[in-house]
Design a protein around this motif. Sequence first.
Motif, PDB file in Angstrom:
ATOM      1  N   SER B  53       0.725  -1.162   0.093  1.00  0.00           N
ATOM      2  CA  SER B  53      -0.106  -0.018   0.114  1.00  0.00           C
ATOM      3  C   SER B  53       0.825   1.194   0.233  1.00  0.00           C
ATOM      4  CB  SER B  53      -0.883   0.086   1.317  1.00  0.00           C
ATOM      5  OG  SER B  53      -0.274  -0.095   2.448  1.00  0.00           O
ATOM      6  N   ILE B 283      -9.152   0.979  -3.770  1.00  0.00           N
ATOM      7  CA  ILE B 283      -9.021  -0.378  -3.829  1.00  0.00           C
ATOM      8  C   ILE B 283     -10.438  -1.001  -3.700  1.00  0.00           C
ATOM      9  CG2 ILE B 283      -6.802  -0.794  -3.000  1.00  0.00           C
ATOM     10  CD1 ILE B 283      -7.642  -1.324  -0.025  1.00  0.00           C
ATOM     11  N   GLY B 287     -11.457  -3.158  -7.215  1.00  0.00           N
ATOM     12  CA  GLY B 287     -11.274  -4.509  -6.813  1.00  0.00           C
ATOM     13  C   GLY B 287     -12.273  -5.335  -7.384  1.00  0.00           C
ATOM     14  N   LEU B 292      -7.432  -7.528  -5.600  1.00  0.00           N
ATOM     15  CA  LEU B 292      -7.160  -6.102  -6.051  1.00  0.00           C
ATOM     16  C   LEU B 292      -7.135  -6.069  -7.509  1.00  0.00           C
ATOM     17  CD1 LEU B 292      -4.211  -5.038  -3.763  1.00  0.00           C
ATOM     18  CD2 LEU B 292      -6.855  -4.570  -3.337  1.00  0.00           C
ATOM     19  N   LEU B 294      -5.277  -3.028  -9.592  1.00  0.00           N
ATOM     20  CA  LEU B 294      -4.625  -1.696  -9.355  1.00  0.00           C
ATOM     21  C   LEU B 294      -4.630  -0.929 -10.787  1.00  0.00           C
ATOM     22  CD1 LEU B 294      -1.907  -2.469  -6.765  1.00  0.00           C
ATOM     23  CD2 LEU B 294      -4.024  -1.259  -6.481  1.00  0.00           C
ATOM     24  N   GLY B 355      -3.363  -7.585  -7.374  1.00  0.00           N
ATOM     25  CA  GLY B 355      -3.746  -6.702  -8.398  1.00  0.00           C
ATOM     26  C   GLY B 355      -2.749  -6.206  -9.312  1.00  0.00           C
TER      27      GLY B 355
END
Lengths: 494, 494
Positions: B53, B283, B287, B292, B294, B355
Motif C-alpha cells: 500500500s 482498492i 477490486g 485487487l 490496481l 492486483g
Amino acid sequence: MSNEDNTNHSRQVIFNISKEDSFPDWFGEIVKVAELADIRYGVKGFTPFLPWSVMSMELMYDILEDALQRKKHLPMLFPTVIPESNLTKEEEHVEGFSPDVFWIESIGDGVKLEERLALRPTSETAIYPLYSLWVRSWRDLPMKRYQRCSVFRSEVKSTRPFLRGREFLWIESHNVFKTHDGARAQVMEDLETTKEVVTDNYLIPVMVFRRTQWDKFPGGVDTFAADTLMPDGKVIQLPSTHDLGDNFARAFNIQYLDENNEKKYAYQTCYGPAVSRIYGALISVHGDNKGLRLPFKIAPYQVVVVPIFTTDNEDKIMKYCREIEDTLRAEGFRVHLDDFDATPGWKYNYWEMKGVPIRLEAGPRDLKSKQAVLFRRDSMERETVKIDKLGKRISELGDEIDRTLRSNAEAKFEGLTIDADTIGGVDDALNKGKIARVPFCTTEMDGASCAEELKDKTRGEIRGTRIDVEDKPEGICLVCGKPAQEIVYIARSY
Amino acid sequence: MSNEDNTNHSRQVIFNISKEDSFPDWFGEIVKVAELADIRYGVKGFTPFLPWSVMSMELMYDILEDALQRKKHLPMLFPTVIPESNLTKEEEHVEGFSPDVFWIESIGDGVKLEERLALRPTSETAIYPLYSLWVRSWRDLPMKRYQRCSVFRSEVKSTRPFLRGREFLWIESHNVFKTHDGARAQVMEDLETTKEVVTDNYLIPVMVFRRTQWDKFPGGVDTFAADTLMPDGKVIQLPSTHDLGDNFARAFNIQYLDENNEKKYAYQTCYGPAVSRIYGALISVHGDNKGLRLPFKIAPYQVVVVPIFTTDNEDKIMKYCREIEDTLRAEGFRVHLDDFDATPGWKYNYWEMKGVPIRLEAGPRDLKSKQAVLFRRDSMERETVKIDKLGKRISELGDEIDRTLRSNAEAKFEGLTIDADTIGGVDDALNKGKIARVPFCTTEMDGASCAEELKDKTRGEIRGTRIDVEDKPEGICLVCGKPAQEIVYIARSY
C-alpha cells in the motif's frame, strides 16, 4: 507579483557574513534570509520548514530512497504513537530514550488514556512487536524495510533549525536476518550507502567510526557512524547504523523456524539517516560568505533565467527567455524564469544568496547572436554559450559544480587530524579546529572514565575508532597510562 | 528465498469473496491477504501500512504533488504539534476539532509542559500565526502553499484501515488571497484538481457537492466536496476544499497593505486530499472478487514476469526473462521478475490477488519464437506478443486497463440517483443502495432540524447541492413542507 516562485521581493538580499569566522551568525542569518525555516513558531525546537529547504530535502529523500530500494529495502509506515508498554520492553533502550519522550495522556475534553502513548523518538519498539508476528520461517528472511517519517526527542541541548530540532525528518531502516553475520554485512552495506548518498550525491565527505561502547545505540551491540566537519571545526554525526545482535529479538520475541525446523532468535540492524540534519550540514559545508551554494543535484532550481531588457525590447526578450525555459525544462532541468518587476542586479544578488547553481542571462545582444550567458555560483564565473549547445553545457557545468563543491569540502579534511599523546596536546589540536588522534586504553566500558576526564579537560568527545583506515595501537593511554588497545579520534561536536 | 520483493510465500493466495454481497468481509480480508496494513498494532485506529500500500500511496502522492506544483503551490512542512493557545483562537474551529484532539502534557520522566500541545488534527492554527508574519503587502499574494503529512483525530466512529483511521495521510493546501473572489476561484481550481487527480489518474468517478451550512468546515464560510460510491452503496467523502472567507484572517490577524497602502484582511482557502483514505476507496472501487485490480499508474509493479521452465531449461528461460525484465525497466516500466521457487500457478494466483495489471509469462515456446504472453488482470485475457513489440504493447495495455477500470467504475454511477419526494421514498432508494434526489427547504442553518429528522428515519445524510449539474428547485421540502429552495442529495455514508 506573487510569492508563488520562492521569491520574496520585499527582502534585502545582499548577504555578506564570514562563514569561517562567525559560523553561528552565518547559519542563523542564512536560514532567515534564504527562507529555509522560521524560528518564530513558539514551541522550543519545533520549526516550520519553508519551500526552499523542503524542495531540497525532497530531492535528498528521492536519492536516499532510490538507493535503499535498489538494495531491496521496501517502504512501510508505522504509526507516530507508541504504547508505553512497548517502549519499556528493552531495558537499556527505554533508559536511553525515556528522558526525551513526549507523552500523550488524554484526548479531547479531558478523557484520560488507559495507557500513555509516546510520540516515537525512534521506532524499534513500534515495529518489532509486529516483526515478531511477520517473521515465521527462514523463508521470510532477510526482511528489509524502512520508513520515512519524523521523530520527536526533547533534547536537553540547545536547539537549532535543521541541526538539532525536537522534531526532525529521517528515514529509519529496520532489518532482520538469520545470522549475526548477515546483520554485520547489513551494517557494512549501510556504511556504503552512506558514502554513496551523503558523499557522492550530497557531496559531503565523511569519516567513519565504530563508536565506543558507552556511546552506542541504547540496547544495541555496536554502533557505526559517519561524521563530517562543520565550518567552526566541530564535527557532526550524520547517519549511524546499529548492529542490534539478538537483543531486541529476545526482548520482542522475534524467532524463526530454520531449515531444520528449529526455533532461532533472529539478528537485527537499524539505520537512521536524518535528512533534515544532513540538510543543515549540507548548507553549512557548501555555503560561502555570499550565501548558499547548492549542489546541482539538490537545488530546487538548477537554472534561473534572468531576462535583461529595456521597455522597447521587453516582449522580444521575454519571448526568447520563455523559449529557453521551455526547452531546458523539456530536457529535464529544473528551471525558473524570474519575470518579476525588479532589476537584473537585484535578481543576481537574490539567486546567488539562495545558492542556485547556474544563472542564465539573456539580453538583446544574446537574442541577436542566438546565445546566452551562463554564470556559475560556485566559482562566480561567466561564459557565453550558443543556444543550441545550452542543454549540453548546463549538464557539463552541473557536473563540474558538483565536483568543485565536493573537492572544496574534501580539502577541509586535509591535515585535519593531528597526533597527540597528552591531554594538553589534545586541547591544542581542538583549539585549532583539528581532530586529535590518540592512543587510548579501551573503547569497552572500562574506558568510559578516561573519556569523561578527557571531556572535562578539553571539551572533546571520543568519536571512536576508524574503520575506513587502518590504525595500529601502540604506546599508552594518554589519560590513565595503561597500554593503549585502540587509536581513537577526539573532536568537539554538535 | 526472502521477503524482499513484496512476496509472502507462506500464505494462502486464492482469494474469492463477493465484493458486492459482503463488502466488509471483502475489505477486511484483502487488507490482510494482500498485506496492505496490519490491524494488530494494539492502539485503536492506528494501523501500520505495509509496502504494497505504501508504494501505491507514494505514486498517488507524486501525481497529486505534481498537479499542485504545476498550479504554483509550493511545499512546506509545519510541526506535528500545535500549542493549545493557537488552537483556541478561532471559536467555531476549536469547537469542531477539540473533542478529537490528542494532547501531549508531559515530557520524559514526569516533566509537565507549561502549555499543552495538540497533535495536529489539521494545521490551520499551526500555520496561520506565521502567515500573519509572512503576509505583509499585496506583492506577497497570492501565497499558495501545501504540506504532506499525517494528522490525528480521535474519531468517535468505528475505525477501519485506510477508510477511517485515527492517524491518516494527507496533503493540506493553505492559500491566501487579496479578495474573496480570488479565494472562490481557488476553491474551483481545487475541484478541478480533484477531478484531474482522483478521476483522471486514480480512475475514481466523483460527484461534487456544496455542503450544507451545518456540515461545513468548522470556522469556514463554505465547503465543497467530492463524493464517490463504495461497493456497499454508501458514499465516501474524498477531497474537500473550504472557502474560509476572512474568518481566520481576522482570528489570526492576517493583513496586507494593498496598492493604496491600506491595511486589509486577506481571504483564505484550504484543501485536504486524504491520500490514505482515497487509497481505501481506490482498492474498494476497482477490486473484484479475485482481489485487487490496481490502476496501471498506481501499481507498485506494473508488470510481473513469471518464468515457466523445467529443470533442463531453467537457465535459458531465466536468462530470457531477465533480459525482458531489464529491457522493460530501461523503458521506464515498474517490473518485477518473480524468481521464487514456486509453481507458475501459485504465482498467477498470488499476483492476481495483489492486483498487478499485467502478467508476462515466458516459457520454452516463447523463447524459441522470441515472444511472450501478456495477461491482463482487468479482463483476465491473454495475448501473445513478439519480443520487440513488448514495450509498445504494454504501454497500450496500460492505457486500456486504466480506461476499463474507469468505465467500470463510472457504470456504477448510471441510474444511481433516484428522485424522491417522501421520506419513505428516500428510505426505499437508500435500501437499494441508491442516492435520493429530493426537494428540500434550505441548506442554511434553518434546514438542520429537517436534516436531523431525515437522518433519524432513513440513516441518510444530506450530501449537499450539486455544483457540477444544474438542479432547479421546485415543490416542497419533503420533511417540513415549506417551499423547497434547494435540490439536495441523500445517501448513507462512511
